[in-house]
Design a protein around this motif. Structure first.
Motif, PDB file in Angstrom:
ATOM      1  N   ALA A 176       0.831  -1.201   0.000  1.00 53.05           N
ATOM      2  CA  ALA A 176       0.000   0.000   0.000  1.00 53.05           C
ATOM      3  C   ALA A 176       0.869   1.256   0.000  1.00 53.05           C
ATOM      4  CB  ALA A 176      -0.906   0.004   1.226  1.00 53.05           C
ATOM      5  N   GLY A 212      -7.498   1.668  -0.631  1.00 52.54           N
ATOM      6  CA  GLY A 212      -6.453   0.706  -0.308  1.00 52.54           C
ATOM      7  C   GLY A 212      -5.137   1.323   0.107  1.00 52.54           C
ATOM      8  N   ARG A 232      -8.026   5.686   2.244  1.00 50.75           N
ATOM      9  CA  ARG A 232      -8.035   4.329   2.823  1.00 50.75           C
ATOM     10  C   ARG A 232      -8.990   3.421   2.068  1.00 50.75           C
ATOM     11  NH1 ARG A 232      -8.738   7.062   8.056  1.00 50.75           N
ATOM     12  NH2 ARG A 232      -6.627   7.766   8.572  1.00 50.75           N
TER      13      ARG A 232
END
Lengths: 240, 240, 240, 240
Positions: free
Chosen positions: D2, D40, D37
């Motif tokens: 991420a 991802g 968020r």
């Protein structure tokens, strides 16, 4: 020495439309050549229906900057003339493309893209904002130029990103447009300038004339090197 | 989903020269397609002597990124195929032009200039310096790539100034060259990369393969807007 | 009207080194001002040890183009003077930064990056290749300028990509460098030019002098709009 | 893995104005971190009134992309923090500057110009036109984004010409603005995006969120070379 300018005009509207003739009795080319002469330039004209469209080798050889206006007859411009003009631009001749000249063969050839755009003709207001205020082309111009009635050209304008973007237009109908675009191509300089029309009397405006005159001075050739191309069998340095 | 790449090769040296066949037994296109497949890409090939040069509508419609290598037969590429490829690039297909592809019809058409340069073939050393170290195309690359033996290409390289200049080459014989050049044209991305040759085994090098793989990822289409062009009779805003 | 140039020099080497004094008895600033005067320019000088480093408001107000040379004493330049020069450049004053001036406070402030680079001082050969032959700055220059003995500056040069890249240098030791870089910043124009040194007599060369003279003409202010900033409570258009 | 994003907010309006708190109960930073968020990303927040403004070395070391929103307290941001963020951007951290962040110390330092502009707050309509439809940042976006009520920002925007200009805004009151601007600075990528406001609920819009998410992916670091700077006493080549 005076800059030698050739103002090229398709010159068809002037022949077919009384309305256009009344706005531009000497043709768009005549109007532009006249204000350039008043600026001390050596300005001639050339039109589509002359032999070789008026762009003989002799004329091109003596042209420092070519101004191009076309609209309804882009396809009638011969590919040979386009080739010659293209070569001259890369050699060092300046080229200023006005308004509907965005769709001319020569501009599309130099850009490598379609040069397509949106358009609308309801006489709406345009405001050209200067985004590069230090550029030679906006010498003597205010923060913006306001045109009360114009044809709209809107983004996406399918051009390469300009080397220098000088003007961005606002239109009353809701669009924007990159309306003053500078390019270096070969040793030549190219300026696309959006304003202009066959019936709105835009080329009589002092501010528009000033931009075009400035652009001619900007686009005039300088005496930089003429690159050598091709095979150079000998290295400049001894190779161990 | 795997990026779909078509590797186009003129594939003439491979047929006429035993030396070239020994270096590239599967052809330059075969070599390139193979390392791209090892990177997880869906890579096919196309060559000059196939019908439509292997670039049928069906192939082009399924191509995200086209890689182009040509050298001695640029003039044999049909203008119709060039038109189709040009349209596909402006639509969104990536294009990576390698080495002598600088003189291909498609690259010259997209650039709008001659794309001419200096060259010399004495197997001298080249060092490609990274000048834009944050660019995706140099991911995994060091400060420079050193090629012990190459054909020299030297400035003046008659191209539009790149939208992003990534590599500049140094040659032992005394020249420099803008050897990694990124362009946006239409919705497509174009990368010119200088290295490559039919006998120096440059396309087997891991660093060169890495740059080409990175360039494929950089040039792959994204889903931006498809601009509408032409007449938009209604303004977006009410005009008083 | 003559362009008003102020040549700023740190002028420390000249005081501390007999060798430098022998090469530049009138100082680097004196040498540069002299050849600019011979070109018809109104050239004065200013140095670090004068009050306000010689860059008083009065001097700056009468300066069209400022030339900057510094090397060992960048940190001694006062932040207030840097602020004033910065503001003048954004207002419209041209700025030409020579050689080791890359690390001056004013250049770093205008660029927003470290302006760091590689260097080596073994008197190797440099060849500056013209990559934009139609640019005003290379008027009268050949395909390249060859300097038999120079300090090397090598990439990565940590600058923003130039608005126009005019020269790329080749060095005998194996490096390249973007050695002629044009920027528009505010209404001002900035040119970084790599050649120069305190002992190699580079500023006596006619070709280098020509580039600097051309750059002064290119960087001289034009009379574009002075943008209004801040709150504009009234819209230009009536909003329904 | 991420992408690690830190959303920095001055967070003053949220404390002093009930109206702002009602629009952004979790703060502008909370709103932005939340939608990132959902995409991802690993998004944290930092605000002015935390120690070191929440931008400790530990936080910055783990930040791939920093988003910056400030308005009334730019001067309260400490110069040391600005120095650290500046260094991190040049090292490779992405930076996305939103709306009134144009006047933040960090953006002005990176640009080298005043970053000044015109503004007006009457809730007029804005339309952001995509001018570079192939750019990663407009993935999933239409030809334009229309914001019914915004604060106006108008040209002249005193920035360096963007390396890539992605959006141009039209405002009902008659102005235009370069509202999506990409820059490479050092190894870092910087994106300025105009939309945003403390009371118009612009950061809840899906299209604006999409642009910001795309920009985070575009600005995330790649593993290019870390340039070596300084003295390199030995040439790479043997000099005769």
């Amino acid at each position: 020495m005076a800059i030698r300018v050739t103002v090229w005009n398709e010159n068809r509207h002037e022949q077919t439309s009384k309305e256009v003739r009344e706005v531009y009795p000497a043709g768009i080319h005549g109007c532009i050549a006249e204000f350039l002469r008043a600026e001390g330039m050596d300005a001639g004209t050339a039109t589509l229906d002359e032999p070789e469209h008026g762009l003989t080798d002799e004329v091109l050889d003596k042209t420092d900057v070519l101004i191009w206006w076309g609209h309804v007859a882009h396809q009638e411009v011969s590919d040979q003339v386009v080739e010659k003009v293209h070569k001259r631009v890369l050699d060092d001749m300046g080229l200023i493309v006005l308004h509907s000249g965005h769709f001319s063969k020569i501009f599309r050839k130099l850009m490598g893209t379609t040069c397509d755009l949106k358009w609308r003709e309801i006489g709406e207001k345009e405001r050209l904002w200067v985004v590069e205020p230090g550029h030679q082309i906006v010498d003597g111009i205010g923060e913006y130029i306001e045109l009360p009635q114009t044809e709209m050209y809107g983004e996406r304008f399918d051009i390469p990103a300009p080397d220098t973007l000088v003007f961005i237009s606002w239109f009353a109908g809701g669009e924007v447009f990159r309306s003053g675009c500078c390019y270096n191509r070969g040793k030549g300089k190219v300026f696309y300038f959006r304003p202009g029309h066959e019936t709105y009397p835009i080329f009589y405006r002092k501010d528009i004339q000033r931009v075009i005159s400035n652009a001619v001075r900007w686009a005039a050739p300088t005496c930089g090197p003429s690159p050598a191309f091709g095979h150079v069998p000998e290295p400049l340095e001894t190779i161990s």
